[in-house]
Write an enzyme that holds these catalytic residues in place. Structure first.
Site, PDB file in Angstrom:
ATOM      1  CE  LYS A   1     109.228   7.808  35.006  1.00  0.00           C
ATOM      2  NZ  LYS A   1     108.996   7.825  33.659  1.00  0.00           N
TER       3      LYS A   1
ATOM      4  CG  HIS B   1      83.727  -2.045  39.043  1.00  0.00           C
ATOM      5  ND1 HIS B   1      83.051  -2.274  37.866  1.00  0.00           N
ATOM      6  CD2 HIS B   1      83.039  -2.721  40.000  1.00  0.00           C
ATOM      7  CE1 HIS B   1      81.991  -3.030  38.104  1.00  0.00           C
ATOM      8  NE2 HIS B   1      81.962  -3.333  39.393  1.00  0.00           N
TER       9      HIS B   1
ATOM     10  CE  LYS C   1     108.413 -26.342   9.329  1.00  0.00           C
ATOM     11  NZ  LYS C   1     107.186 -26.173   8.506  1.00  0.00           N
TER      12      LYS C   1
ATOM     13  CD  GLN D   1     108.439 -23.455   3.540  1.00  0.00           C
ATOM     14  OE1 GLN D   1     108.729 -24.534   3.050  1.00  0.00           O
ATOM     15  NE2 GLN D   1     108.786 -22.317   2.977  1.00  0.00           N
TER      16      GLN D   1
ATOM     17  CB  SER E   1     114.140   7.943  32.176  1.00  0.00           C
ATOM     18  OG  SER E   1     114.137   9.077  31.341  1.00  0.00           O
TER      19      SER E   1
ATOM     20  CB  SER F   1     111.478 -23.510   4.941  1.00  0.00           C
ATOM     21  OG  SER F   1     111.853 -24.840   4.603  1.00  0.00           O
TER      22      SER F   1
END
Ligand code: ARG
Length: 486
Positions: free
Chosen positions: A283, A156, A325, A322, A277, A23
């Site tokens: 953009k 909504h 992690k 283990q 872009s 690990s």
């Protein structure tokens, strides 16, 4: 291969098995916590007469040297070791000789890793809390300057009633404030020390678990050794709280993406927080907000991964654990980055007050207020609702708004309308008259802002520490840590 065991084996471990089992690739980030835990452990062993003071001093100095050398880049964490615990112990023994082999007296890697992970996570809880506090400051500053920045409120995603930018941001302030409360709650519940639980059933050495707990800033030792080595609840709680933070950031990001769109243009994200872009020169994309929204799924995944790992595990330690992690570290790193970047984006964002107000003027956001106006003139609410509904239909037909109709037109629909209707349905009045606690009217909003300002300024640190206090406890002055009181 460099492992801490092997005595009862007659063959070398298969190299693929070794790699699969190891690990160190990811637990090396626990090296400071591992050293902190070992330092406290040997100080306690010496206090209990299990090690001599000289042995303890050699080990403490050796551990401190390792920490300093790793931090200075003079010693690299060699991945040939199975895990961080093996690395520290091996280097210690290499450096100080046989005394190093006494480090693991009265300890198992099971309680050791439980401690390391808890120390690391405890620090993350404090760091996330500090980042959330910075985000709250930016939100509150924006609120303070925008109690009269009108905008439509939506349900909504349809225009509903007028509100203000301060009010809208105030909703997020409350969410992130609750997130901070969750951090404190988790900290309080997790701050107990598992060291001394041994492999699962404690040890026969007369360990002083209260002392090790105190040395590392824990409230006290955990109370069941089996639970101590197999508990990952604190991590699950933290990942759940982090998922909630991400859910809040994601909703906020979604709104910013909408507000920043060409159609809305309520806000403009700063160039420093936008991207372009490769093909479309015009953009300017809200990538940071999109990535924060996207990474939310990833953090949920980390939570589900850990929950699933833990499901069905018998007591006590199992190697499955283990797997906690990588998921946890991924969530810690991702959430900290997201909060920090989101805060920067928010802090530099520009607001188009005119467009927001203009948008709030259309879409009949004042229809509820028009109905309330009739109620004040004695019309029952249900009738008023119907009358204003017909009025809205009339306006849609004429492509106009309620406040643009003449008094004659209004009276054509209901004779209760008088000259004061225009003030009653103006955007300013619609917002300003909403004065109940938590509503957008400026006076109500200012009271909430003052309360939240007080909340941010109050010194809560008497029981919730600054993260720096939890960063290193193993700083050594000469041979003994500064915090060690003999
Ligand atoms: N690397 C292990 C983990 O993270 C450390 C504990 C090992 N304990 C054991 N009995 N193999 O869980």
């Amino acid at each position: 291969m460099a492992q801490l065991w092997g005595g009862r084996f007659t063959k070398e471990t298969d190299s693929q098995v070794y790699d699969f089992n190891a690990s160190i690739r990811f637990d090396k980030r626990l090296f400071r916590q591992d050293i902190e835990g070992s330092t406290a452990h040997v100080i306690m062993l010496a206090r209990q007469g299990i090690l001599t003071t000289g042995e303890m001093q050699d080990i403490v100095a050796g551990l401190d040297g390792i920490r300093k050398d790793v931090e200075a880049g003079k010693l690299s964490i060699d991945e040939k070791y199975e895990d961080i615990h093996s690395f520290v112990e091996a280097v210690l023994t290499e450096r100080i000789g046989d005394t190093g082999k006494k480090l693991h007296t009265g300890r198992s890697r099971n309680d050791q890793v439980a401690l390391d992970m808890r120390l690391y996570t405890r620090l993350q809880v404090l760091l996330v809390d500090a980042l959330l506090k910075e985000l709250l400051k930016v939100i509150l500053n924006t609120m303070e300057g925008n109690t009269d920045t009108f905008m439509p409120g939506f349900t909504h995603l349809q225009k509903a009633q007028p509100t203000t930018l301060a009010h809208h941001f105030g909703a997020y302030f409350e969410m992130f404030k609750r997130d901070r409360l969750r951090m404190k709650d988790i900290f309080k519940r997790m701050n107990y020390c598992p060291l001394g639980a041994g492999a699962l059933a404690g040890t026969t050495y007369p360990l002083d678990r209260e002392l090790t707990a105190e040395l590392m800033g824990f409230y006290g030792p955990t109370l069941n050794s089996m639970d101590s080595v197999s508990d990952r609840d604190y991590l699950i709680e933290f990942l759940a709280a982090l998922s909630t933070v991400m859910m809040h950031l994601s909703r906020f990001s979604e709104e910013i993406i909408i507000w920043n769109s060409n159609e809305y243009r309520f806000v403009e994200i700063d160039d420093a927080y936008s991207t372009g872009s490769s093909i479309m020169p015009q953009k300017k994309n809200p990538d940071i907000a999109e990535l924060v929204r996207g990474k939310t799924g990833r953090v949920y995944g980390d939570l589900i991964s850990l929950l699933t790992t833990m499901k069905g595990l018998p007591l006590a330690y199992n190697k499955d654990m283990q797997e906690d992690k990588e998921a946890a570290f991924d969530a810690f790193d991702t959430v900290k980055d997201c909060i920090a970047l989101f805060t920067g984006m928010l802090d530099t964002m520009k607001y188009n007050r005119e467009r927001m107000a203009a948008s709030a003027m259309t879409g009949f956001t004042n229809a509820t207020d028009a109905a309330d106006y009739l109620v004040n003139k004695g019309v029952p609410f249900r009738d008023a609702h119907g009358i204003i509904g017909r009025l809205v239909l009339y306006c849609i037909d004429k492509n106009t708004s309620i406040d643009a109709l003449s008094l004659e037109e209004l009276r054509g629909i209901c004779d209760k309308f008088e000259e004061d209707i225009y003030d009653a349905v103006s955007l300013k009045t619609c917002v300003e008259k909403r004065l109940t606690v938590g509503a957008p009217g400026a006076e109500a909003m200012k009271r909430v802002i003052a309360l939240n300002r007080e909340y941010l300024e109050q010194e809560e640190e008497d029981w919730f520490p600054d993260s720096s206090e939890y960063e290193i406890h193993c700083e050594v002055t000469e041979t003994l840590p500064g915090w060690y009181k003999v």
